[in-house]
Design a protein around this motif. Structure first.
Motif, PDB file in Angstrom:
ATOM      1  N   LEU A 117       7.135  43.736  31.353  1.00 31.98           N
ATOM      2  CA  LEU A 117       7.598  45.119  31.212  1.00 31.98           C
ATOM      3  C   LEU A 117       7.402  45.951  32.473  1.00 31.98           C
ATOM      4  N   ILE A 118       6.336  45.695  33.227  1.00 37.76           N
ATOM      5  CA  ILE A 118       6.055  46.537  34.391  1.00 37.76           C
ATOM      6  C   ILE A 118       6.760  46.053  35.647  1.00 37.76           C
ATOM      7  N   GLN A 119       7.423  44.917  35.585  1.00 37.92           N
ATOM      8  CA  GLN A 119       8.150  44.424  36.751  1.00 37.92           C
ATOM      9  C   GLN A 119       9.381  45.278  37.010  1.00 37.92           C
ATOM     10  N   LYS A 120       9.742  45.368  38.285  1.00 33.34           N
ATOM     11  CA  LYS A 120      10.983  46.037  38.660  1.00 33.34           C
ATOM     12  C   LYS A 120      12.146  45.127  38.284  1.00 33.34           C
ATOM     13  N   PRO A 121      13.345  45.704  38.057  1.00 41.75           N
ATOM     14  CA  PRO A 121      14.488  44.882  37.639  1.00 41.75           C
ATOM     15  C   PRO A 121      14.784  43.721  38.591  1.00 41.75           C
ATOM     16  N   ALA A 122      14.704  43.937  39.893  1.00 38.27           N
ATOM     17  CA  ALA A 122      14.979  42.856  40.848  1.00 38.27           C
ATOM     18  C   ALA A 122      13.941  41.748  40.731  1.00 38.27           C
ATOM     19  N   GLU A 123      12.680  42.123  40.534  1.00 39.69           N
ATOM     20  CA  GLU A 123      11.624  41.127  40.369  1.00 39.69           C
ATOM     21  C   GLU A 123      11.812  40.353  39.069  1.00 39.69           C
ATOM     22  N   CYS A 175      12.320  36.372  38.930  1.00 40.38           N
ATOM     23  CA  CYS A 175      11.382  35.591  38.128  1.00 40.38           C
ATOM     24  C   CYS A 175      12.130  34.794  37.057  1.00 40.38           C
ATOM     25  N   ALA A 176      13.108  35.430  36.426  1.00 40.79           N
ATOM     26  CA  ALA A 176      13.895  34.763  35.387  1.00 40.79           C
ATOM     27  C   ALA A 176      14.713  33.615  35.969  1.00 40.79           C
ATOM     28  N   GLY A 177      15.251  33.798  37.176  1.00 42.07           N
ATOM     29  CA  GLY A 177      16.019  32.731  37.814  1.00 42.07           C
ATOM     30  C   GLY A 177      15.164  31.506  38.093  1.00 42.07           C
ATOM     31  N   ALA A 178      13.957  31.727  38.602  1.00 40.08           N
ATOM     32  CA  ALA A 178      13.042  30.615  38.865  1.00 40.08           C
ATOM     33  C   ALA A 178      12.621  29.954  37.556  1.00 40.08           C
ATOM     34  N   ALA A 179      12.353  30.762  36.524  1.00 37.39           N
ATOM     35  CA  ALA A 179      11.970  30.211  35.217  1.00 37.39           C
ATOM     36  C   ALA A 179      13.111  29.398  34.617  1.00 37.39           C
ATOM     37  N   LEU A 180      14.342  29.885  34.773  1.00 35.97           N
ATOM     38  CA  LEU A 180      15.494  29.154  34.237  1.00 35.97           C
ATOM     39  C   LEU A 180      15.631  27.791  34.902  1.00 35.97           C
ATOM     40  N   GLU A 181      15.501  27.761  36.216  1.00 33.12           N
ATOM     41  CA  GLU A 181      15.594  26.468  36.910  1.00 33.12           C
ATOM     42  C   GLU A 181      14.497  25.524  36.430  1.00 33.12           C
ATOM     43  N   GLU A 182      13.291  26.037  36.285  1.00 28.63           N
ATOM     44  CA  GLU A 182      12.169  25.222  35.822  1.00 28.63           C
ATOM     45  C   GLU A 182      12.430  24.673  34.420  1.00 28.63           C
ATOM     46  N   VAL A 183      12.936  25.517  33.538  1.00 26.43           N
ATOM     47  CA  VAL A 183      13.217  25.099  32.160  1.00 26.43           C
ATOM     48  C   VAL A 183      14.325  24.054  32.124  1.00 26.43           C
ATOM     49  N   THR A 240       6.166  27.041  29.032  1.00 25.39           N
ATOM     50  CA  THR A 240       5.836  28.446  29.270  1.00 25.39           C
ATOM     51  C   THR A 240       6.981  29.170  29.957  1.00 25.39           C
ATOM     52  N   ALA A 241       7.734  28.469  30.800  1.00 19.50           N
ATOM     53  CA  ALA A 241       8.880  29.095  31.465  1.00 19.50           C
ATOM     54  C   ALA A 241       9.940  29.496  30.440  1.00 19.50           C
ATOM     55  N   LEU A 242      10.099  28.711  29.382  1.00 24.75           N
ATOM     56  CA  LEU A 242      11.043  29.061  28.323  1.00 24.75           C
ATOM     57  C   LEU A 242      10.583  30.335  27.610  1.00 24.75           C
ATOM     58  N   GLU A 243       9.293  30.462  27.403  1.00 26.70           N
ATOM     59  CA  GLU A 243       8.759  31.691  26.803  1.00 26.70           C
ATOM     60  C   GLU A 243       9.036  32.893  27.703  1.00 26.70           C
ATOM     61  N   LYS A 244       8.912  32.718  29.019  1.00 34.36           N
ATOM     62  CA  LYS A 244       9.224  33.793  29.957  1.00 34.36           C
ATOM     63  C   LYS A 244      10.689  34.215  29.827  1.00 34.36           C
ATOM     64  N   LEU A 245      11.570  33.235  29.679  1.00 30.83           N
ATOM     65  CA  LEU A 245      12.993  33.543  29.523  1.00 30.83           C
ATOM     66  C   LEU A 245      13.270  34.289  28.218  1.00 30.83           C
ATOM     67  N   HIS A 246      12.607  33.875  27.162  1.00 30.06           N
ATOM     68  CA  HIS A 246      12.777  34.585  25.887  1.00 30.06           C
ATOM     69  C   HIS A 246      12.299  36.037  26.022  1.00 30.06           C
ATOM     70  N   LEU A 247      11.177  36.253  26.700  1.00 31.08           N
ATOM     71  CA  LEU A 247      10.683  37.612  26.928  1.00 31.08           C
ATOM     72  C   LEU A 247      11.657  38.413  27.774  1.00 31.08           C
ATOM     73  N   PHE A 248      12.224  37.768  28.805  1.00 33.56           N
ATOM     74  CA  PHE A 248      13.209  38.428  29.659  1.00 33.56           C
ATOM     75  C   PHE A 248      14.420  38.868  28.843  1.00 33.56           C
ATOM     76  N   CYS A 249      14.906  37.990  27.983  1.00 31.83           N
ATOM     77  CA  CYS A 249      16.067  38.318  27.147  1.00 31.83           C
ATOM     78  C   CYS A 249      15.735  39.412  26.144  1.00 31.83           C
ATOM     79  N   GLU A 250      14.546  39.357  25.576  1.00 35.34           N
ATOM     80  CA  GLU A 250      14.141  40.381  24.621  1.00 35.34           C
ATOM     81  C   GLU A 250      14.084  41.750  25.300  1.00 35.34           C
ATOM     82  N   GLU A 251      13.501  41.812  26.480  1.00 35.53           N
ATOM     83  CA  GLU A 251      13.424  43.074  27.205  1.00 35.53           C
ATOM     84  C   GLU A 251      14.825  43.549  27.624  1.00 35.53           C
TER      85      GLU A 251
END
Length: 151
Positions: free
Chosen positions: A7-13, A17-25, A124-135
């Motif tokens: 939540l506290i990350q800037k949109p660009a960050e 972060c989501a792009g790196a998590a997506l590649e990892e997943v 855990t990267a998939l969880e990050k993506l789910h959080l990104f989508c939820e936000e």
């Protein structure tokens, strides 16, 4: 990364972060044989076993931007994902996505990440993506677009 950290990350960050998590997943899911690649193959999986789908990636680039049939498929897939609470993102580099998932035919316009039948795969990267989508949904961005990291 916790939900509060997202939540506290800037949109660009967040997008980076989501792009790196997506590649990892995607790499992890490929290793676990939990990927379905291709619009028609994905539609079959969604129709036969929607509960097995964990995440959806839609990809297009300038070459296919005006492909009406592909856009209709995207609309139907998006609707299905919304109705079944499946997180969904868009990427704008079809060739890069195809390279990651190992699709030589370059029909990587839709990629599904599925849960294995035994339920043994967690990421855990998939969880990050789910959080990104939820936000993103909270910000009324229902199908967020993210960029895959360059190689």
């Amino acid at each position: 990364m916790t939900f509060e950290e997202v939540l506290i990350q800037k949109p660009a960050e967040r997008a980076q972060c989501a792009g790196a998590a997506l590649e990892e997943v995607l790499v992890s899911a490929k290793d676990n044989q939990s990927l379905t690649v291709g619009v028609y193959e994905c539609a079959k999986v969604m129709n036969l076993d929607p509960d097995s789908v964990s995440f959806c990636v839609l990809a297009t680039d300038e070459q296919f931007e005006w492909d009406v049939a592909l856009q209709i498929h995207f609309t139907l897939i998006q609707s299905f994902c919304f109705d079944n609470d499946i997180s969904i993102v868009r990427v704008s580099d079809t060739q890069r996505l195809a390279a990651i998932v190992g699709d030589e035919q370059e029909d990587a316009h839709c990629v599904l990440i599925t849960n294995p039948a035994d339920g043994s795969w967690e990421d855990t990267a998939l969880e990050k993506l789910h959080l990104f989508c939820e936000e993103s949904r909270r910000l009324n961005d229902w199908v967020p677009e993210i960029s895959l990291p360059e190689r």
